[in-house]
Design an enzyme around this catalytic site. Structure first.
Site, mmCIF file in Angstrom:
data_model
loop_
_atom_site.group_PDB
_atom_site.id
_atom_site.type_symbol
_atom_site.label_atom_id
_atom_site.label_comp_id
_atom_site.label_asym_id
_atom_site.label_seq_id
_atom_site.Cartn_x
_atom_site.Cartn_y
_atom_site.Cartn_z
ATOM 1 N N THR A 293 49.830 -35.161 -32.546
ATOM 2 C CA THR A 293 50.539 -35.608 -33.745
ATOM 3 C C THR A 293 50.226 -37.069 -34.065
ATOM 4 O O THR A 293 49.907 -37.859 -33.167
ATOM 5 C CB THR A 293 52.061 -35.444 -33.517
ATOM 6 N N ASP A 294 50.386 -37.422 -35.334
ATOM 7 C CA ASP A 294 50.212 -38.830 -35.733
ATOM 8 C C ASP A 294 51.270 -39.727 -35.092
ATOM 9 O O ASP A 294 51.110 -40.947 -35.034
ATOM 10 C CB ASP A 294 50.245 -38.975 -37.266
ATOM 11 N N GLU A 295 52.360 -39.122 -34.605
ATOM 12 C CA GLU A 295 53.461 -39.939 -34.073
ATOM 13 C C GLU A 295 53.068 -40.705 -32.809
ATOM 14 O O GLU A 295 53.762 -41.642 -32.408
ATOM 15 C CB GLU A 295 54.695 -39.064 -33.823
ATOM 16 N N TYR B 113 59.982 -38.022 -27.909
ATOM 17 C CA TYR B 113 59.052 -36.952 -28.319
ATOM 18 C C TYR B 113 57.629 -37.505 -28.393
ATOM 19 O O TYR B 113 56.695 -36.949 -27.805
ATOM 20 C CB TYR B 113 59.461 -36.378 -29.682
ATOM 21 N N ALA C 182 56.385 -40.152 -27.110
ATOM 22 C CA ALA C 182 55.899 -40.608 -25.798
ATOM 23 C C ALA C 182 55.407 -39.420 -24.979
ATOM 24 O O ALA C 182 54.380 -39.502 -24.283
ATOM 25 C CB ALA C 182 57.008 -41.352 -25.058
ATOM 26 N N LYS D 257 54.190 -36.615 -26.179
ATOM 27 C CA LYS D 257 52.942 -36.125 -26.773
ATOM 28 C C LYS D 257 51.778 -37.061 -26.421
ATOM 29 O O LYS D 257 50.667 -36.612 -26.149
ATOM 30 C CB LYS D 257 53.076 -36.005 -28.294
HETATM 31 P P1 NAD Z 1 57.832 -25.611 -33.061
HETATM 32 O O1 NAD Z 1 58.961 -26.320 -32.399
HETATM 33 O O2 NAD Z 1 58.075 -24.898 -34.346
HETATM 34 O O3 NAD Z 1 57.234 -24.507 -32.054
HETATM 35 C C1 NAD Z 1 57.023 -24.774 -30.700
HETATM 36 C C2 NAD Z 1 56.808 -23.436 -29.985
HETATM 37 O O4 NAD Z 1 56.586 -23.720 -28.594
HETATM 38 C C3 NAD Z 1 58.024 -22.497 -30.053
HETATM 39 O O5 NAD Z 1 57.603 -21.190 -30.362
HETATM 40 C C4 NAD Z 1 58.597 -22.535 -28.633
HETATM 41 O O6 NAD Z 1 59.222 -21.323 -28.240
HETATM 42 C C5 NAD Z 1 57.346 -22.815 -27.806
HETATM 43 N N1 NAD Z 1 57.649 -23.457 -26.518
HETATM 44 C C6 NAD Z 1 58.468 -24.508 -26.292
HETATM 45 N N2 NAD Z 1 58.495 -24.794 -24.980
HETATM 46 C C7 NAD Z 1 57.647 -23.910 -24.365
HETATM 47 C C8 NAD Z 1 57.225 -23.715 -23.040
HETATM 48 N N3 NAD Z 1 57.684 -24.486 -22.024
HETATM 49 N N4 NAD Z 1 56.331 -22.741 -22.771
HETATM 50 C C9 NAD Z 1 55.856 -21.948 -23.772
HETATM 51 N N5 NAD Z 1 56.241 -22.081 -25.055
HETATM 52 C C10 NAD Z 1 57.110 -23.060 -25.354
HETATM 53 O O7 NAD Z 1 56.678 -26.678 -33.198
HETATM 54 P P2 NAD Z 1 55.556 -26.828 -34.319
HETATM 55 O O8 NAD Z 1 56.074 -27.632 -35.425
HETATM 56 O O9 NAD Z 1 54.968 -25.499 -34.579
HETATM 57 O O10 NAD Z 1 54.489 -27.723 -33.543
HETATM 58 C C11 NAD Z 1 53.455 -27.138 -32.772
HETATM 59 C C12 NAD Z 1 52.621 -28.243 -32.162
HETATM 60 O O11 NAD Z 1 52.052 -29.034 -33.204
HETATM 61 C C13 NAD Z 1 53.411 -29.210 -31.295
HETATM 62 O O12 NAD Z 1 52.631 -29.548 -30.189
HETATM 63 C C14 NAD Z 1 53.639 -30.412 -32.172
HETATM 64 O O13 NAD Z 1 53.721 -31.580 -31.409
HETATM 65 C C15 NAD Z 1 52.370 -30.396 -33.006
HETATM 66 N N6 NAD Z 1 52.494 -31.011 -34.342
HETATM 67 C C16 NAD Z 1 53.526 -30.635 -35.189
HETATM 68 C C17 NAD Z 1 53.597 -31.215 -36.450
HETATM 69 C C18 NAD Z 1 54.680 -30.809 -37.433
HETATM 70 O O14 NAD Z 1 54.820 -31.448 -38.488
HETATM 71 N N7 NAD Z 1 55.451 -29.775 -37.176
HETATM 72 C C19 NAD Z 1 52.665 -32.187 -36.849
HETATM 73 C C20 NAD Z 1 51.646 -32.540 -35.953
HETATM 74 C C21 NAD Z 1 51.578 -31.937 -34.717
HETATM 75 P P1 TYD Z 2 61.305 -34.664 -39.410
HETATM 76 O O1 TYD Z 2 61.119 -33.455 -40.255
HETATM 77 O O2 TYD Z 2 62.271 -34.597 -38.269
HETATM 78 O O3 TYD Z 2 59.850 -35.084 -38.903
HETATM 79 P P2 TYD Z 2 59.370 -36.437 -38.116
HETATM 80 O O4 TYD Z 2 60.533 -37.172 -37.617
HETATM 81 O O5 TYD Z 2 58.584 -35.840 -37.016
HETATM 82 O O6 TYD Z 2 58.571 -37.199 -39.112
HETATM 83 O O7 TYD Z 2 61.748 -35.867 -40.335
HETATM 84 C C1 TYD Z 2 60.945 -36.298 -41.415
HETATM 85 C C2 TYD Z 2 61.603 -37.518 -42.020
HETATM 86 O O8 TYD Z 2 62.852 -37.125 -42.615
HETATM 87 C C3 TYD Z 2 61.953 -38.577 -40.992
HETATM 88 O O9 TYD Z 2 61.778 -39.863 -41.591
HETATM 89 C C4 TYD Z 2 63.423 -38.352 -40.709
HETATM 90 C C5 TYD Z 2 63.935 -37.849 -42.033
HETATM 91 N N1 TYD Z 2 65.101 -36.912 -41.967
HETATM 92 C C6 TYD Z 2 66.247 -37.164 -42.731
HETATM 93 O O10 TYD Z 2 66.341 -38.168 -43.461
HETATM 94 N N2 TYD Z 2 67.294 -36.279 -42.666
HETATM 95 C C7 TYD Z 2 67.234 -35.156 -41.871
HETATM 96 O O11 TYD Z 2 68.253 -34.393 -41.819
HETATM 97 C C8 TYD Z 2 66.044 -34.904 -41.114
HETATM 98 C C9 TYD Z 2 65.943 -33.697 -40.237
HETATM 99 C C10 TYD Z 2 64.996 -35.814 -41.199
#
Ligand code: NAD
Ligand code: TYD
Length: 353
Positions: free
Chosen positions: A136-138, A160, A162, A164
């Site tokens: 992630t970009d985070e 989170y 940290a 990643k």
């Molecule tokens: P999500 O929370 O929707 O899904 C995570 C999945 O992992 C779930 O199905 C959960 O059951 C499974 N899981 C959790 N712990 C587990 C374990 N110990 N063993 C096996 N499975 C387990 O997350 P997401 O948004 O789909 O993100 C997927 C990946 O992409 C993550 O690594 C996240 O850091 C990365 N990512 C997400 C975003 C975003 O905007 N959502 C952006 C960049 C990167």
């Molecule tokens: P989020 O979807 O949790 O993604 P990330 O923190 O990984 O970027 O949040 C996106 C942005 O929205 C973040 O700046 C936090 C903000 N936010 C709110 O203002 N209210 C909310 O209820 C949530 C869940 C997020």
């Protein structure tokens, strides 16, 4: 789609993938995407089915090339049981929500750090050809102006992020120390179908539909770069099949917006009033802005995002309207408890200010 014969395609005709976290948001989209775009691929989908994982997100998928296994990536025997004949591991399993990591980071360390180490060890022992770590970009932290490149230092602000960053560093170390073929992607904020409604966009869609308040953290001027999950999936496919060993690829869409702007667009699509918006206590350590320079993946593979934000958002809103059973199921039980705990506390703190 056909690609030049590099990466794992050089070694195998049919490709057997172990995808972890494939019942989550990006994982389920990626499994669906690959089954459609890559007939040579068969998938073992290993997912622990935490609150964020949902088998209903996989309901429509064929069973001949997709096998679901419930298991935990931090448990070596459970990972080993899925490793036979695997050509590549794609690690999408994670604890992924910043706010939860602030409440308690234990599961983040277990899954995101220990789980990644277990997968890397499995790769090493079983001589698996390739490993894609989905990051992630985070991990770069917050940036006021300019953009992060793949060479920017890791400078995390939430537990989170940290966890990643730790996983990324472990993955890099396995490449450097053991010469393993590992690639890493770092993507910006995703949105689209099947996203668990604790994240900003689905939370706002569902609350607005119910005329419930829309909780905006702090001044709401935090900036994220929003990418549709399908554009992320195409980037993951390219890096998986064509990425160079040891390389990192940023994946961003140059669609930066403040949270207030995003919420306003949701309200506009649904025809709901701005009076639903409610300022609540800020997130501790809240990153002000994320922004990625994705020149490398654009230049190396010609990747570019194809889904404009407004179009993607309209489709996403429609998807949530048409999948209310999915939503009701994922929001029942432990989610309700989390929601009450998280937002009750925020309003109490706000009342005390
Ligand atoms: P999500 O929370 O929707 O899904 C995570 C999945 O992992 C779930 O199905 C959960 O059951 C499974 N899981 C959790 N712990 C587990 C374990 N110990 N063993 C096996 N499975 C387990 O997350 P997401 O948004 O789909 O993100 C997927 C990946 O992409 C993550 O690594 C996240 O850091 C990365 N990512 C997400 C975003 C975003 O905007 N959502 C952006 C960049 C990167
Ligand atoms: P989020 O979807 O949790 O993604 P990330 O923190 O990984 O970027 O949040 C996106 C942005 O929205 C973040 O700046 C936090 C903000 N936010 C709110 O203002 N209210 C909310 O209820 C949530 C869940 C997020």
């Amino acid at each position: 789609m056909t690609y030049p014969t590099i990466g794992i395609e050089r070694m195998v005709k049919t490709v057997r993938l172990l995808i972890t976290g494939g019942a989550g948001f990006i994982g389920s989209n990626f499994v669906r995407y690959l089954l459609k775009s890559r007939p040579e691929v068969s998938i073992i989908n290993l997912d622990a089915l935490t609150y964020a994982g949902n088998l209903e997100s996989l309901d429509d998928l064929p069973h001949d090339r997709h096998k679901f296994v419930r298991g935990d990536i931090s448990q070596r025997d459970q990972v080993e049981a899925c490793a036979d004949g695997v050509d590549a591991i794609i690690n999408l399993a994670a604890e992924s929500h910043v706010d939860r990591s602030i409440l308690d980071s234990s599961a983040f360390i277990r899954t995101n750090v220990v789980g990644t180490q277990v997968l890397l060890e499995t790769m090493r022992r079983r001589k698996i050809a390739r490993f894609l770590q989905v990051s992630t970009d985070e991990v770069y932290g917050s940036i006021e102006t300019g953009k992060f490149t793949e060479m920017s230092p890791l400078y995390t602000n939430s537990p989170y992020a940290a966890s990643k960053a730790s996983a990324d560093l472990l993955a890099r170390s396995y490449h450097r120390t053991y010469g393993l073929d590992i690639v890493i992607t770092r993507c910006s904020n995703n949105f689209g179908p099947y996203q668990f409604p604790e994240k900003l966009i689905p939370l706002m869609i569902l609350n607005a539909l119910e005329d419930a308040r829309l909780p905006v953290y702090g001044d709401g001027l935090y900036v994220r770069d929003w990418i549709h999950v399908e554009d992320h999936c195409r980037a993951l496919e390219m890096v998986l099949f064509r990425g160079s060993p040891g390389e990192i690829y940023n994946v961003g869409s140059n669609q930066e917006m403040t949270n207030r702007e995003v919420i306003q667009r949701v309200l506009d699509i649904l025809g709901k009033p701005a009076s639903l918006i409610q300022n609540v206590t800020d997130r501790p350590g809240h990153d002000r802005r994320y922004a990625l320079d994705s020149t490398k993946i654009r230049h190396d593979f010609g990747w570019t995002p194809l889904i404009p934000f407004d179009q993607g958002l309209e489709n996403t809103v429609r998807w949530y309207l048409e999948h209310q059973a999915w939503t009701a199921h994922v929001r029942s039980g432990s989610y309700r408890h989390y929601y009450e705990q998280m937002y009750e506390r925020r309003s109490q703190t706000l009342a005390n200010l």
